[in-house]
Design a protein around this motif. Structure first.
Motif, PDB file in Angstrom:
ATOM      1  N   ASP A 521      19.586 -40.574  -4.771  1.00 25.44           N
ATOM      2  CA  ASP A 521      20.806 -40.799  -5.767  1.00 25.44           C
ATOM      3  C   ASP A 521      20.758 -40.004  -7.116  1.00 25.44           C
ATOM      4  O   ASP A 521      21.821 -39.675  -7.624  1.00 25.44           O
ATOM      5  N   VAL A 522      19.426 -39.975  -7.572  1.00 26.81           N
ATOM      6  CA  VAL A 522      19.337 -39.420  -8.781  1.00 26.81           C
ATOM      7  C   VAL A 522      19.718 -37.811  -8.602  1.00 26.81           C
ATOM      8  O   VAL A 522      20.407 -37.140  -9.527  1.00 26.81           O
ATOM      9  N   THR A 523      19.340 -37.273  -7.381  1.00 27.04           N
ATOM     10  CA  THR A 523      19.637 -35.635  -7.275  1.00 27.04           C
ATOM     11  C   THR A 523      21.253 -35.658  -7.440  1.00 27.04           C
ATOM     12  O   THR A 523      21.873 -34.609  -7.895  1.00 27.04           O
ATOM     13  N   GLU A 524      21.851 -36.658  -6.607  1.00 23.46           N
ATOM     14  CA  GLU A 524      23.516 -36.734  -6.477  1.00 23.46           C
ATOM     15  C   GLU A 524      23.915 -36.695  -8.010  1.00 23.46           C
ATOM     16  O   GLU A 524      25.013 -36.122  -8.130  1.00 23.46           O
ATOM     17  N   LEU A 525      23.322 -37.833  -8.519  1.00 24.39           N
ATOM     18  CA  LEU A 525      23.831 -37.640 -10.174  1.00 24.39           C
ATOM     19  C   LEU A 525      23.839 -36.498 -10.774  1.00 24.39           C
ATOM     20  O   LEU A 525      24.625 -36.013 -11.476  1.00 24.39           O
ATOM     21  N   GLY A 526      22.607 -35.596 -10.598  1.00 27.17           N
ATOM     22  CA  GLY A 526      22.547 -34.492 -11.475  1.00 27.17           C
ATOM     23  C   GLY A 526      23.575 -33.425 -10.938  1.00 27.17           C
ATOM     24  O   GLY A 526      24.131 -32.799 -11.845  1.00 27.17           O
ATOM     25  N   LYS A 527      23.823 -33.516  -9.795  1.00 27.24           N
ATOM     26  CA  LYS A 527      24.821 -32.422  -9.066  1.00 27.24           C
ATOM     27  C   LYS A 527      26.057 -32.834  -9.470  1.00 27.24           C
ATOM     28  O   LYS A 527      27.023 -31.828 -10.039  1.00 27.24           O
ATOM     29  N   SER A 528      26.456 -34.023  -9.509  1.00 30.49           N
ATOM     30  CA  SER A 528      27.902 -34.571  -9.994  1.00 30.49           C
ATOM     31  C   SER A 528      28.169 -34.181 -11.376  1.00 30.49           C
ATOM     32  O   SER A 528      29.254 -33.425 -11.809  1.00 30.49           O
ATOM     33  N   ILE A 529      26.938 -34.040 -12.396  1.00 40.12           N
ATOM     34  CA  ILE A 529      27.340 -33.656 -13.753  1.00 40.12           C
ATOM     35  C   ILE A 529      27.554 -32.267 -13.909  1.00 40.12           C
ATOM     36  O   ILE A 529      28.363 -31.634 -14.429  1.00 40.12           O
ATOM     37  N   LEU A 530      26.583 -31.428 -13.076  1.00 38.83           N
ATOM     38  CA  LEU A 530      26.775 -30.032 -13.032  1.00 38.83           C
ATOM     39  C   LEU A 530      28.172 -29.618 -12.560  1.00 38.83           C
ATOM     40  O   LEU A 530      28.624 -28.598 -13.034  1.00 38.83           O
ATOM     41  N   LYS A 531      28.657 -30.230 -11.658  1.00 40.65           N
ATOM     42  CA  LYS A 531      29.885 -30.126 -10.793  1.00 40.65           C
ATOM     43  C   LYS A 531      31.038 -30.101 -11.877  1.00 40.65           C
ATOM     44  O   LYS A 531      31.908 -29.188 -12.100  1.00 40.65           O
ATOM     45  N   LYS A 532      30.830 -31.118 -12.555  1.00 40.56           N
ATOM     46  CA  LYS A 532      31.974 -31.311 -13.660  1.00 40.56           C
ATOM     47  C   LYS A 532      32.119 -30.495 -14.705  1.00 40.56           C
ATOM     48  O   LYS A 532      32.974 -29.739 -15.160  1.00 40.56           O
ATOM     49  N   GLU A 533      30.789 -29.899 -15.288  1.00 38.06           N
ATOM     50  CA  GLU A 533      30.497 -29.186 -16.303  1.00 38.06           C
ATOM     51  C   GLU A 533      31.356 -27.676 -15.959  1.00 38.06           C
ATOM     52  O   GLU A 533      31.710 -26.969 -16.626  1.00 38.06           O
ATOM     53  N   ARG A 534      30.583 -27.366 -14.570  1.00 36.88           N
ATOM     54  CA  ARG A 534      31.327 -26.021 -14.071  1.00 36.88           C
ATOM     55  C   ARG A 534      32.572 -25.732 -13.872  1.00 36.88           C
ATOM     56  O   ARG A 534      33.140 -24.816 -14.072  1.00 36.88           O
ATOM     57  N   ASP A 535      33.068 -27.077 -13.547  1.00 34.35           N
ATOM     58  CA  ASP A 535      34.627 -26.946 -13.233  1.00 34.35           C
ATOM     59  C   ASP A 535      35.450 -26.900 -14.621  1.00 34.35           C
ATOM     60  O   ASP A 535      36.312 -26.174 -14.786  1.00 34.35           O
ATOM     61  N   PHE A 536      34.711 -27.468 -15.567  1.00 29.10           N
ATOM     62  CA  PHE A 536      35.340 -27.437 -17.053  1.00 29.10           C
ATOM     63  C   PHE A 536      35.304 -25.787 -17.288  1.00 29.10           C
ATOM     64  O   PHE A 536      36.177 -25.393 -17.772  1.00 29.10           O
ATOM     65  N   ASN A 537      34.151 -25.243 -17.194  1.00 31.92           N
ATOM     66  CA  ASN A 537      34.025 -23.821 -17.664  1.00 31.92           C
ATOM     67  C   ASN A 537      35.063 -23.068 -16.758  1.00 31.92           C
ATOM     68  O   ASN A 537      35.471 -22.037 -17.452  1.00 31.92           O
ATOM     69  N   THR A 538      34.865 -23.352 -15.619  1.00 35.54           N
ATOM     70  CA  THR A 538      36.144 -22.585 -14.645  1.00 35.54           C
ATOM     71  C   THR A 538      37.468 -22.432 -15.364  1.00 35.54           C
ATOM     72  O   THR A 538      38.135 -21.486 -15.676  1.00 35.54           O
ATOM     73  N   ARG A 539      37.837 -23.910 -15.691  1.00 32.72           N
ATOM     74  CA  ARG A 539      39.103 -24.210 -16.377  1.00 32.72           C
ATOM     75  C   ARG A 539      39.230 -23.433 -17.583  1.00 32.72           C
ATOM     76  O   ARG A 539      40.342 -23.054 -18.149  1.00 32.72           O
ATOM     77  N   ALA A 540      38.136 -23.076 -18.177  1.00 26.77           N
ATOM     78  CA  ALA A 540      38.076 -22.493 -19.714  1.00 26.77           C
ATOM     79  C   ALA A 540      38.230 -20.995 -19.504  1.00 26.77           C
ATOM     80  O   ALA A 540      37.990 -20.367 -20.662  1.00 26.77           O
ATOM     81  N   GLY A 541      38.247 -20.681 -18.429  1.00 27.42           N
ATOM     82  CA  GLY A 541      38.158 -19.348 -17.982  1.00 27.42           C
ATOM     83  C   GLY A 541      37.138 -18.469 -17.700  1.00 27.42           C
ATOM     84  O   GLY A 541      36.844 -17.163 -17.778  1.00 27.42           O
ATOM     85  N   PHE A 542      35.754 -19.148 -17.509  1.00 26.20           N
ATOM     86  CA  PHE A 542      34.704 -18.591 -17.040  1.00 26.20           C
ATOM     87  C   PHE A 542      34.568 -18.135 -15.663  1.00 26.20           C
ATOM     88  O   PHE A 542      34.872 -19.039 -14.598  1.00 26.20           O
ATOM     89  N   THR A 543      33.829 -17.016 -15.360  1.00 26.14           N
ATOM     90  CA  THR A 543      33.842 -16.607 -13.869  1.00 26.14           C
ATOM     91  C   THR A 543      32.152 -16.307 -13.669  1.00 26.14           C
ATOM     92  O   THR A 543      31.663 -16.073 -14.476  1.00 26.14           O
ATOM     93  N   ALA A 544      32.150 -15.581 -12.477  1.00 19.09           N
ATOM     94  CA  ALA A 544      30.877 -15.247 -12.014  1.00 19.09           C
ATOM     95  C   ALA A 544      30.196 -13.949 -12.888  1.00 19.09           C
ATOM     96  O   ALA A 544      29.021 -14.130 -13.219  1.00 19.09           O
ATOM     97  N   GLU A 545      31.271 -13.060 -13.660  1.00 18.95           N
ATOM     98  CA  GLU A 545      30.872 -12.106 -14.420  1.00 18.95           C
ATOM     99  C   GLU A 545      30.202 -12.526 -15.769  1.00 18.95           C
ATOM    100  O   GLU A 545      29.292 -12.067 -16.402  1.00 18.95           O
ATOM    101  N   HIS A 546      30.432 -14.000 -16.081  1.00 17.37           N
ATOM    102  CA  HIS A 546      29.818 -14.665 -17.246  1.00 17.37           C
ATOM    103  C   HIS A 546      28.411 -15.160 -17.168  1.00 17.37           C
ATOM    104  O   HIS A 546      27.506 -15.319 -17.859  1.00 17.37           O
TER     105      HIS A 546
END
Ligand code: SF4
Length: 578
Positions: A521-546
């Motif tokens: 469950d702790v691992t799942e919590l960590g993943k869910s946080i990273l997923k949200k943050e990554r999604d925010f960055n993608t919507r902010a225009g960040f791509t693999a090149e960054h």
């Protein structure tokens, strides 16, 4: 801790505070909470200093309890430095006090109607917000003295210095320590500029009359906390190394490993490392009547900090961290601990991130603005920032801007944020973290040094690309979860090596909240946080090149190993595939 304090700084007649239930954010704390609010409520394309950005200040899930090490605070927003989501993490007293006052978070939102500066006072009776333009451009030290005179010495302050007021991209949110000094900082990513843009100079907390937060199962909680303390005390890093020498014990170790970035990342070893090492620092502090072992908040048992006094035994600053000593020391060719301590003091007072500031000066020195090794020039450059001169404004905008203004090619940043104190060519795992972290270059996002160098949690050869993606991925997931508990990240050394200590942490969470979480469950919590943050960055225009290190790490071999950064781009792009 079941309510959120929302302060609308744009309300008619000045900022208005309202208590709201946690609602859909219930069960979240620290970074999990700040990132959930930013991800849900902040438009990713908004201007970081504008009306739509929010500053969220959140204690962790175990803050305000008797759990050892639980006093870390998360400060989140869209970063003015990187343009990504940001969680900057700090010690000091604020997390414990805010949690005891019952707040899961303070959210500053909206846009001020004018340039009046406000102070916020929060105690058990409620919230008072007062205009106070006398606080304008005060350094954090003078500001805290004024708050002490006004509210007494039982307070904790969350504040900005002149850099935050000037909305510089390198500006911090300062938190007072046990001695009521503004020495702890949510430092990275320019979070101070967002507080400055909201027109709030200081939040003063007083938890007089509030008790410790009570666990659902006090007996189980106590037992788990005892096992937790025992586990931290028996591990050599958390029980011996960090308490004796502080984080700067790493200087000799990383220098020996040939990965101690020197003179703006030109070299991997600093010839004068012994003069600025943790051992020398601790000896100096003790000989002068300072302290080599000290906690940044009540309940810290590792006590990696200290108190640095000048030659006459007068307080100068807290013990500068490893990263600070590196940034203002080896990275600028400076070998004098007193000068480094003075730079740390100035950074704390103006409200500047020491890593970003030292890296910026390193780039400026590379451009010939000052000579490498010239401590006096470095001190003067930081003073320019504090005064807000045109040069100071450039430097206070961070390493990337400074590199551009002065036409420097070797600019060590990822997503606009300066690389910390470990060369990614000499420690390849940390290079993966720098490149792929949702925060820009940030060693704390996935501290591969633990396994690459200190052989904690196994061993992955630091000079080979093999195994680094998996190592960084696992660490980034675990770190996101730890950053939500309020625990200091240094617990990770014991948690990675000792399964029973990890279990004690889970037991504490379960006993406190009456849950039955498992390690998965702790691992799942960590993943869910990273997923949200990554999604925010993608919507902010960040791509693999960054998600890349600066080009020079792939082209210029690090002299100590004759090696470039070896991990392939296509492998970096798999980090978030789990
Ligand atoms: S170990 Fe160091 S950084 Fe962590 S809480 Fe204690 S003093 Fe603060």
């Amino acid at each position: 801790m079941d309510k959120v304090l929302r302060i609308d700084v744009g309300a008619e007649g000045g900022p208005k505070a309202a208590e709201k239930p946690l609602g859909e954010y219930a069960g979240l704390g620290g970074r999990a909470l700040t990132s959930a609010i930013v991800s849900k409520e902040v438009p990713p394309l908004c201007h970081p200093l504008g009306e739509d950005n929010k500053l969220i200040i959140a204690p962790g899930l175990l803050s305000g309890t008797t759990a050892a090490m639980s006093g870390r605070l998360s400060v989140g927003c869209k970063s003015p430095l990187t343009g990504t989501i940001k969680e900057a993490n700090s010690g000091g007293q604020a997390a414990q006090v805010l949690a005891r006052l019952g707040y899961a978070a303070i959210v500053l939102e909206g846009k001020p109607k004018d340039d009046t500066l406000y102070k916020v006072f929060i105690n058990k009776d409620g919230v008072t917000i007062t205009p106070d333009n006398n606080l304008k451009m005060l350094g954090n030290y003078d500001l805290v003295d004024k708050m002490k005179a006004e509210f007494g010495d039982k307070i904790t302050c969350i504040s900005i210095g002149p850099a935050g007021e000037m909305k510089m991209s390198n500006s911090t949110v300062a938190i007072t320590d046990m001695e009521l000094r503004p020495t702890r900082h949510a430092a990275r990513g320019g979070v101070g500029a967002v507080m400055g843009a909201k027109g709030i100079k200081v939040i003063v907390l007083d938890d007089t009359g509030m008790g410790m937060r009570s666990p659902k199962d006090p007996e189980k909680f106590k037992k788990a906390n005892n096992a937790w303390v025992e586990g931290l005390k028996k591990h050599p890093v958390t029980g011996e190394g960090l308490p004796a020498y502080g984080t700067n014990i790493l200087a000799n170790i990383i220098n020996e490993a040939g990965a101690y970035p020197t003179k703006n990342f030109m070299w991997g070893r600093f010839e004068d490392c012994s003069k600025i090492s943790g051992e020398t620092q601790a000896e100096t502090e003790t000989a002068r009547g300072g302290k080599a072992t000290h906690g940044c908040h009540r309940g810290c048992i590792i006590q990696c900090s200290g108190i640095y006094v000048d030659k006459d035994g007068h307080y100068l600053t807290k013990q500068p961290e490893y990263e600070t000593v590196w940034a203002h020391g080896a990275n600028c060719g400076i070998n004098d601990l007193d000068s480094i301590a003075m730079l740390d003091r100035l950074d704390d007072d103006y409200g500047l991130d020491t890593i970003e500031m030292g890296s910026t000066i390193g780039v400026a020195m590379d451009a010939g603005v000052a000579e490498f090794g010239d401590a006096e020039a470095a001190i003067n450059l930081v003073k320019e920032v504090g005064k807000g001169t045109p040069l100071g404004r450039i430097l206070g905008s961070g390493t990337a801007v400074t590199g551009k203004v002065f036409g420097v090619e070797r600019v060590p940043v990822v997503k606009g944020q300066a690389l910390p104190a470990y060369d990614p060519r000499g420690i390849q795992g940390i290079g993966v973290t720098y490149a792929t972290s949702t925060m820009g270059a940030d060693h704390t996002s996935g501290y591969a040094i633990a396994t690459n160098i200190l052989k904690v949690g196994g061993y992955v050869d630091p000079l080979k690309p093999e195994g680094q993606i998996e190592l960084s991925r696992n660490l980034q997931i675990a770190t996101a979860a730890v950053d939500s508990t309020g625990m200091c990240l240094f617990i990770a050394f014991a948690v990675l090596d000792q399964p029973d200590t990890f279990q004690a942490l889970i037991d504490m969470l379960n006993a406190f909240y009456d849950l039955s979480l498992t390690a998965d469950d702790v691992t799942e919590l960590g993943k869910s946080i990273l997923k949200k943050e990554r999604d925010f960055n993608t919507r902010a225009g960040f791509t693999a090149e960054h998600d890349r290190l600066p080009e020079f790490f792939k082209k210029e071999p690090l002299p100590s190993h004759n090696l470039t950064f070896q991990v392939k781009d296509e492998d970096l792009d798999t980090l978030y595939n789990w």
